[in-house]
Design an enzyme around this catalytic site. Sequence first.
Site, PDB file in Angstrom:
ATOM      1  CG  HIS A 127      -0.423   0.278   2.521  1.00 30.13           C
ATOM      2  ND1 HIS A 127      -1.198   0.592   3.618  1.00 30.13           N
ATOM      3  CD2 HIS A 127       0.851   0.284   2.966  1.00 30.13           C
ATOM      4  CE1 HIS A 127      -0.426   0.781   4.672  1.00 30.13           C
ATOM      5  NE2 HIS A 127       0.815   0.601   4.316  1.00 30.13           N
ATOM      6  CB  CYS A 183       3.272   5.417   5.236  1.00 36.79           C
ATOM      7  SG  CYS A 183       3.783   4.567   6.727  1.00 36.79           S
ATOM      8  CG  HIS A 186       5.262   0.524   2.643  1.00 42.50           C
ATOM      9  ND1 HIS A 186       4.668   1.730   2.355  1.00 42.50           N
ATOM     10  CD2 HIS A 186       4.689   0.092   3.799  1.00 42.50           C
ATOM     11  CE1 HIS A 186       3.790   2.027   3.302  1.00 42.50           C
ATOM     12  NE2 HIS A 186       3.769   1.041   4.182  1.00 42.50           N
ATOM     13  CG  HIS A 190       2.382  -3.297   6.311  1.00 40.88           C
ATOM     14  ND1 HIS A 190       3.286  -2.932   7.272  1.00 40.88           N
ATOM     15  CD2 HIS A 190       2.021  -2.154   5.694  1.00 40.88           C
ATOM     16  CE1 HIS A 190       3.468  -1.626   7.245  1.00 40.88           C
ATOM     17  NE2 HIS A 190       2.715  -1.123   6.284  1.00 40.88           N
ATOM     18  CG  ASP A 225      -2.475 -13.366   0.310  1.00 42.46           C
ATOM     19  OD1 ASP A 225      -1.626 -12.714   0.936  1.00 42.46           O
ATOM     20  OD2 ASP A 225      -2.300 -14.544  -0.046  1.00 42.46           O
ATOM     21  CG  HIS A 226       0.615 -12.658  -2.639  1.00 39.38           C
ATOM     22  ND1 HIS A 226       0.243 -13.302  -1.482  1.00 39.38           N
ATOM     23  CD2 HIS A 226       1.932 -12.908  -2.796  1.00 39.38           C
ATOM     24  CE1 HIS A 226       1.296 -13.932  -0.979  1.00 39.38           C
ATOM     25  NE2 HIS A 226       2.330 -13.705  -1.738  1.00 39.38           N
ATOM     26  CD  GLU A 280      -0.265  -0.930   8.651  1.00 37.67           C
ATOM     27  OE1 GLU A 280      -1.019  -0.778   7.685  1.00 37.67           O
ATOM     28  OE2 GLU A 280       0.111   0.016   9.386  1.00 37.67           O
TER      29      GLU A 280
HETATM   30 NI    NI Z   1       2.390   0.767   5.666  1.00 39.62          NI
END
Ligand code: NI
Length: 134
Positions: A13, A32, A38, A40, A78-79, A123
């Site tokens: 995100h 961020c 990046h 998580h 996911d992914h 997160e």
């Molecule tokens: Ni983040």
Amino acid sequence: MKVCRIAYFNSAHRLYNPEWSDEKNNEVFGKCNNPNYHGHNYKIEVWIEGSVNQETGYLIDLKILKQIIKDEITDAFDHKNLNLDCPEFKNLIPTLENICIVCWNKLSKALDSSLNLSVKIWETENNLAEYSGE
Ligand code: NI
């Protein structure tokens, strides 16, 4: 009585408000706001509160809850790049808080309305949010 099912999804995100200047986005979101995104490893805890069915002995069949989480959350996020791949975040900044609200809304629609739903999302090891519909 409460029961909980846990699942995981890995997503990318970027926290960015398109109505702000680059300077303001950097000031508010810092790292961020990295334009190249990046990731998580998110952990979701889906808590269901209700009463135990006398015939089954279940509050909810956890196999069914597992499938609902797969259909609504894991398959969707996911992914994926939350900003680019997921229509849920087309006009919504994918912060931890907003991800938690989106997951609650999706799960809530799929579950029997007699059950109370609470969603916790981790997160990082240190950062989590919880949403119960308000
Ligand atoms: Ni983040």
